[in-house]
Design an enzyme around this catalytic site. Structure first.
Site, PDB file in Angstrom:
ATOM      1  N   GLU A 100       0.733  -1.196   0.128  1.00  0.00           N
ATOM      2  CA  GLU A 100       0.020   0.189  -0.119  1.00  0.00           C
ATOM      3  C   GLU A 100       0.709   1.279  -0.056  1.00  0.00           C
ATOM      4  OE1 GLU A 100      -3.457   1.879   2.708  1.00  0.00           O
ATOM      5  OE2 GLU A 100      -1.962   0.740   3.707  1.00  0.00           O
ATOM      6  N   LYS A 150     -10.379   0.897  -0.833  1.00  0.00           N
ATOM      7  CA  LYS A 150     -10.278   0.663   0.817  1.00  0.00           C
ATOM      8  C   LYS A 150     -11.394   1.081   1.426  1.00  0.00           C
ATOM      9  CE  LYS A 150      -6.785   1.279   4.562  1.00  0.00           C
ATOM     10  NZ  LYS A 150      -5.533   2.089   4.773  1.00  0.00           N
ATOM     11  N   CYS A 167      -4.698  -2.994   4.185  1.00  0.00           N
ATOM     12  CA  CYS A 167      -4.069  -2.553   5.638  1.00  0.00           C
ATOM     13  C   CYS A 167      -5.131  -2.801   6.637  1.00  0.00           C
ATOM     14  CB  CYS A 167      -3.556  -1.372   5.295  1.00  0.00           C
ATOM     15  SG  CYS A 167      -2.480  -0.656   6.733  1.00  0.00           S
TER      16      CYS A 167
END
EC number: 3.5.1.12
Length: 539
Positions: free
Chosen positions: A79, A180, A213
């Protein structure tokens, strides 16, 4: 109180050896030392932003070639590894590219460069995948123009800005796009107006899911991919800041893969000054990983791993072994473990089972709490409880004051129980058993139930919960808790960031979730049952 003469009770379950015909593939992840924009809050024009991103893409190009030379069929980059981080909403504008919806558009950016303008990053990633004949997963800054008159969620400046994962096939076709969902202090990006579960299929391993993440701590998309869609292989770009004793990057990557019975291909960025490192290729029972808080270079990891997609697995005992259910626990046979005793010479006859099926010492009346015929230790023999802040949460703890023993600590309705034997005297290193139940509200809001055996950083109770990577004391243990959820992530961390998995983990007949480990060759830093009660996140 004299030490209780207790030993660990281990059940023995034989697992068949893996046949050579078991399907497998070669995966790679790259931990990247990002070339950063020194002034990320100052806006750059498109040309300057491209010049910056090409420096990171040059490194990607080299690593993709090295991965391909080692036979990699899929490669995951981290990321924020192309543009960096700490941008504002305005200053990241020059880095943004429109990423088409792959459910509506089939596009090969390398072969069809003129089809969508201002997509230089997508084109280079596509050509990288095509040139090296591998599937490629990367993370970038995406944009989608919107109209507030027709879209109630459209931001005031008329555009969405998304933290975006992109996936390319080995011929360069853009095959998946994920935005995300759970942002972590990312002022430059918007949360998508609707949650998406994104998967892609490969000819060598079947189906993969993808998320980013902080997503790993939430039901959607991480657990939903596993439980709702049956995905068993995950590509995971991340820019994770390590926080011991419970949430170092590789520590939780290992725990998630084991608990959810999945393979996780985790690629983190390298930024030692920000505490960022920790990448790996994790299956439920083994891993190749690296954690380096000192080095100033990137690191490519390549490993052959078994295929876990049920649709790609052949029938047979090996498939049965690989297909154990998510969040159901796991058992393995330790080398040399027999019916008469365990590998360390401790006779199993020292334990017998009480009416509830719990191990109980034949030489003491102390046993597991909450069961018939279980007598608590006298009040004057009970260890003192204390409180200490761990990971910004107020844990209730009890110290390990003997070389072996039987401890319980509770926080609210959560009770944690520990059976242990340690290799050193209590005066050598201080350990404590802690419990926490409640809403975590620092650096994110989410509900936790945690049982944790931790090595304290000093001789005082106040040091319990501090960050350390080092321990000399080896501890054999069984840890359990009466969790209100099945989503419990067992984790074991040894001296020097050595990762381990339990000998056993699962749920007993009384509904308590447990794990046990015996015979570690390094000191124990942390053993934790870290659970997420997703339905209480908004409580």
């Amino acid at each position: 109180m004299s030490p209780l003469r207790l030993v660990l009770w281990l059940s023995v379950f034989a697992l068949p050896s893996a046949p050579t015909e078991s399907p497998s593939y070669v995966a790679a992840v790259y931990e990247h030392l990002v070339v950063l924009n020194p002034n990320p809050r100052v806006a750059l024009g498109r040309r300057a932003a491209l010049e910056h991103m090409q420096k990171n893409l040059d490194v990607f190009e080299q690593q993709a070639a090295l991965a391909a030379q080692q036979g990699a069929q899929i490669l995951v980059f981290p990321e924020d590894a192309i543009q960096g981080f700490n941008f504002t909403r305005a200053s990241i504008a020059g880095y943004l590219e429109a990423v088409p919806d792959t459910t509506e558009v089939t596009w090969n950016p390398c072969s069809e460069r003129a089809r969508f303008p201002d997509t230089e990053v997508l084109q280079r990633l596509s050509c990288m995948a095509q040139k090296n004949s591998l599937y490629l997963v990367a993370n970038m800054a995406g944009i989608q123009v919107c109209n507030s008159t027709t879209d109630a969620h459209c931001p005031p400046d008329g555009r969405y800005q998304f933290n975006t994962d992109v996936v390319f096939t080995s011929d360069g076709t853009l095959v998946a796009r994920y935005r995300k969902q759970n942002l972590y202090f990312e002022a430059a990006f918007d949360k998508p107006p609707r949650m998406e579960l994104v998967t892609f299929s490969t000819p060598f391993a079947g189906r993969f899911g993808v998320f980013t993440c902080f997503d790993i701590l939430f039901r959607e998309p991480a657990v939903a991919l596993v439980e709702e869609l049956g995905v068993r292989q995950l590509a995971y770009p991340t820019a994770w800041m390590n926080q011991l004793p419970l949430l170092a990057a590789v520590q939780f990557q290992r725990s998630f893969a084991h608990a959810a019975a999945v393979t996780v291909l985790a690629a983190n960025v390298r930024a030692a000054n920000l505490g960022m490192t920790g990448s790996g290729i994790f299956t439920p029972w083994q891993e190749v990983h690296q954690h380096d808080m000192v080095g100033e270079t990137g690191r490519l990891l390549v490993s052959r791993v078994p295929v876990l997609d049920p649709a790609m697995m052949a029938d047979g005992t090996e498939s049965t072994r690989l297909a154990w259910l998510p969040f159901s626990g796991h058992r393995r046979r330790e080398p040399g473990l027999g019916e008469a005793g365990d590998a360390h010479g401790w006779p199993r006859g020292a334990w017998y089972l009480d009416a509830g099926g719990k191990p109980r010492s034949a030489e003491t009346e102390h046993c597991w709490p909450g069961h018939e015929n279980c007598h608590e230790a006298p009040a004057h023999e009970k260890p003192v409880e204390f409180h200490s802040v761990m990971m910004y949460d107020n844990f209730t703890l009890v110290p390990l004051q003997d070389t072996e023993g039987n401890l319980t600590v509770c926080d609210g309705s959560l009770c944690c129980h520990l059976l242990f034997r340690r290799s050193t005297a209590p005066s050598a290193e201080l350990y404590a058993l802690g419990a926490f139940q409640g809403l975590h509200v620092v650096h994110g809001t989410y509900y936790l139930e945690v049982c944790a055996l931790v090595k304290c950083t000093g001789p005082d109770f106040a040091s319990c919960g501090g960050e350390t990577e080092h321990a000399q004391t080896q501890i054999n243990f069984r840890l359990e808790g009466n969790f209100s959820t099945r989503h419990v992530f067992p984790g074991i961390l040894g001296n020097g960031m050595v990762l381990d998995i339990p000998d056993e983990s699962g749920k007993d007949s009384d509904g308590w979730v447990y794990m046990s480990r015996s015979g570690m060759t390094v000191g124990l830093v942390t053993a934790t049952l870290y659970s997420r009660v997703y339905e209480k996140d908004n409580s």
